[in-house]
Structures are given as structure tokens and as C-alpha cells.
Design a protein around this motif. Structure first.
Motif, PDB file in Angstrom:
ATOM      1  N   GLN A 119       1.030  -1.478  -0.040  1.00  0.00           N
ATOM      2  CA  GLN A 119       0.028  -0.346  -0.356  1.00  0.00           C
ATOM      3  C   GLN A 119       0.994   1.464   0.575  1.00  0.00           C
ATOM      4  O   GLN A 119       0.570   2.355  -0.274  1.00  0.00           O
ATOM      5  N   GLN A 120       2.187   1.683   0.266  1.00  0.00           N
ATOM      6  CA  GLN A 120       2.956   2.253  -0.016  1.00  0.00           C
ATOM      7  C   GLN A 120       3.847   2.884  -0.806  1.00  0.00           C
ATOM      8  O   GLN A 120       5.190   2.691  -0.122  1.00  0.00           O
ATOM      9  N   GLN A 121       3.624   1.796  -1.881  1.00  0.00           N
ATOM     10  CA  GLN A 121       4.640   1.865  -3.474  1.00  0.00           C
ATOM     11  C   GLN A 121       4.632   3.661  -3.451  1.00  0.00           C
ATOM     12  O   GLN A 121       5.673   3.728  -4.426  1.00  0.00           O
ATOM     13  N   ALA A 122       3.949   4.159  -2.894  1.00  0.00           N
ATOM     14  CA  ALA A 122       3.891   5.726  -2.990  1.00  0.00           C
ATOM     15  C   ALA A 122       4.766   6.577  -2.409  1.00  0.00           C
ATOM     16  O   ALA A 122       5.633   7.706  -2.789  1.00  0.00           O
ATOM     17  N   GLY A 123       5.033   6.185  -1.585  1.00  0.00           N
ATOM     18  CA  GLY A 123       6.180   6.601  -0.883  1.00  0.00           C
ATOM     19  C   GLY A 123       5.339   7.482   0.971  1.00  0.00           C
ATOM     20  O   GLY A 123       3.726   7.986   0.105  1.00  0.00           O
ATOM     21  N   PHE A 124       5.964   8.144   1.449  1.00  0.00           N
ATOM     22  CA  PHE A 124       5.766   8.443   2.658  1.00  0.00           C
ATOM     23  C   PHE A 124       6.889   9.662   2.802  1.00  0.00           C
ATOM     24  O   PHE A 124       7.909   8.756   3.479  1.00  0.00           O
ATOM     25  N   LYS A 125       6.054  10.661   3.818  1.00  0.00           N
ATOM     26  CA  LYS A 125       7.572  11.065   5.122  1.00  0.00           C
ATOM     27  C   LYS A 125       6.584  10.762   6.743  1.00  0.00           C
ATOM     28  O   LYS A 125       5.638  11.154   6.674  1.00  0.00           O
ATOM     29  N   VAL A 126       7.542  10.663   7.159  1.00  0.00           N
ATOM     30  CA  VAL A 126       7.884   9.994   8.122  1.00  0.00           C
ATOM     31  C   VAL A 126       7.330  11.157   9.412  1.00  0.00           C
ATOM     32  O   VAL A 126       7.691  12.328   9.187  1.00  0.00           O
TER      33      VAL A 126
END
Length: 292
Positions: A119-126
Motif C-alpha cells: 500500500q505504501q508504494q507511493a512513499g511517504f514522509k514520516v
């Protein structure tokens, strides 16, 4: 002239690769790799280009980038000045969910984390309030060996999973999956824009860099980035203007506007509000209010 790869191989012989870089500046070309990448910016400032989105990064930011997600950490111009005394430092953890970790992630007990990574293939900033926890987990992975490294890595993944619910994806919609040749062409276009955004850049000029007619270039750029050339250029310029305005090194909004490629303050204000949703003055008031 040597043609740079778009898909960069990560040298490793392990399922989890830990790397710490201390250099004058970050790698200067848009690229991707098969591994997901967790990165802690220990020192350095600049612009993160990920898919077709732009973000300002600074020390102590932590990002998770998806596998094969095009990205570039573009250091600020001052990092390229000879004898500037500046440097970047970053701790990175690479892992391929579809590589050597597959048997582990296929275990019944691992389905929650496997689904999380998918689900996090688009990445995110912690989120910043969780930085201390994630950084401590990353350091534990860096210091561990053998089976203890895998135990620490699973604890890190679990912490990322637990802290990701409030995180905004870096790319709400993943842009087209580039072939290697398309990736090289898009990377060349992005790099050219980033090197020349401070002056007038015409559509014809950029199209020529891509060896296309302006009409063909517009269709190509929109298809592969889901943005028009003008909207990407404006976002790049506004992102750079925000960094300059918040640095406190510019005497006025007008000065920052002109150094980012705008030919009038009126046009700058209009584009700024379209990109950021508020005026430059309101943006600064909110920024320094939150910072204080």
C-alpha cells in the motif's frame, strides 16, 4: 557522452542493505532502483523530486520511498559551490519486498506488513513527531548483524506500519511506470528544468532537449507525469521560492520571486496562490508561527 542509467543497481549481497553517505551533495540525477528506500537526512537541505511531485527537505526528515519509485534529492545550489564547507549526510536502508525478503513476507504472520508495504508504494514522509522512534530503529538496524539485523529490521517495519496512518503519501497517484529509455528521457527533461528554472525557459527550448516538436513534447510530458510542463515548472519555482523566503536571507518577496524565474511580482503572487493555496505573505506568517 555517457548515457546515465535510470534504474540504478544497489550493490548488495544481503536482503537488507544499510548505507551511510557523507558527501558534498546528493546524487544529481533522477533515478529509481528495485529496492524500497528508507532515508534519514542527517545533514543537508534541498528539494526532493519524487514521481512528479516536489518537496523541500531538511535535516532530520525521514522518508520511505517505494520500490522503483523515481526520485531525486536535489541539494541546494550552495552545496555545489567549491570550498563551501557544506556536506550532506544520510543513513539509508534498502530492501526489495519482491526479492530475497519474499519468503519471509509470504509467511501467514507477515501478511499485515506485506500489505502495508504494498500500500505504501507511493512513499511517504514520516510525521515529525515519530522521527525519534524511527531513527532509533534505523540505528539499531545499522548496528546489528546476522539474525539480530533481521529482528531489528522487522521491528523497524512494524514501527513504520504503526506510525504511517497519519502520513501523507508522496505521490497520491503513481505516475506511469517508465521503461528504461522513457526514464532516461524524463530524467533529462527534469534535470534540465531544475538547472535552468531561474531564467526564462520556453516550451520550444525544452522540447528541443527531448528531440520533439513542442506539440509532441506537451503530449509526452502530460502522459508520463500527469502534469503540464508549465505546471511542473511553476511548482518547481514556487518550491524554490518557499525555501528562499523561509531562509531569512532575502530582503523581500520580490527579490525571491525574481531569483526564481518570475518576471513580475504580480505573476508570482498569482502562481504562488494557485500552487500553495495562499499568498506568499500568509504562507510566511503561517510558517514562522508554526516554527515559533
Amino acid at each position: 557522452m555517457k548515457v546515465l542509467q535510470f534504474t540504478i543497481p544497489v550493490a548488495h549481497d544481503s536482503a537488507v542493505i544499510v548505507q551511510e553517505d557523507i558527501m558534498p551533495h546528493f546524487y544529481t540525477h533522477l533515478h529509481r532502483h528495485n529496492e524500497a528506500q528508507l532515508i534519514w537526512i542527517k545533514e543537508g537541505e534541498g528539494t526532493l523530486v519524487v514521481d512528479n511531485h516536489l518537496y523541500a527537505f531538511k535535516a532530520n526528515d525521514v522518508y520511505l520511498l517505494g520500490a522503483n519509485q523515481p526520485h531525486l534529492f536535489k541539494s541546494n545550489p550552495e552545496y555545489f559551490v567549491e570550498n563551501s564547507g557544506l556536506q550532506i549526510q544520510a543513513l539509508m536502508i534498502f530492501f526489495d519486498p519482491n526479492g530475497k525478503l519474499t519468503p519471509l513476507l509470504d509467511l501467514p504472520e507477515m501478511q499485515v506488513l506485506k500489505s502495508f508495504l504494498h500500500q505504501q508504494q507511493a512513499g511517504f514522509k514520516v510525521p515529525s513527531k515519530h522521527n525519534e522512534l524511527i531513527i532509533s530503529r534505523m540505528l539499531a538496524v545499522q548496528q546489528a548483524k546476522n539474525q539480530e539485523l533481521m529482528i531489528s529490521f522487522l521491528q523497524l517495519l512494524n514501527s513504520l506500519y504503526l506510525t504511517s496512518s497519519k502520513a501523507e503519501p508522496l505521490a497520491a497517484i503513481r505516475s506511469s511506470q517508465f521503461s528504461e529509455n522513457e526514464g532516461i528521457r524524463i530524467a533529462n527533461i527534469f534535470n534540465y528544468i531544475m538547472q535552468h528554472y531561474e531564467r526564462l525557459i520556453t516550451l520550444e527550448e525544452v522540447a528541443e532537449q527531448a528531440h520533439m516538436t513542442p506539440q509532441a513534447f506537451c503530449r509526452y510530458f502530460k502522459k508520463h507525469t500527469r502534469q503540464t510542463f508549465v505546471s511542473f515548472l511553476n511548482e518547481m519555482r514556487i518550491n524554490e521560492a518557499c525555501k528562499k523566503l523561509t531562509s531569512g536571507r532575502y530582503e523581500s518577496i520580490a527579490t525571491a520571486a525574481y531569483t526564481c524565474g518570475f518576471n513580475s511580482v504580480t505573476n508570482f503572487n498569482r502562481v504562488f496562490k494557485a500552487v500553495k493555496g495562499e499568498s506568499p505573505k500568509a504562507y510566511l506568517e503561517h510558517y514562522f508561527s508554526n516554527f515559533g
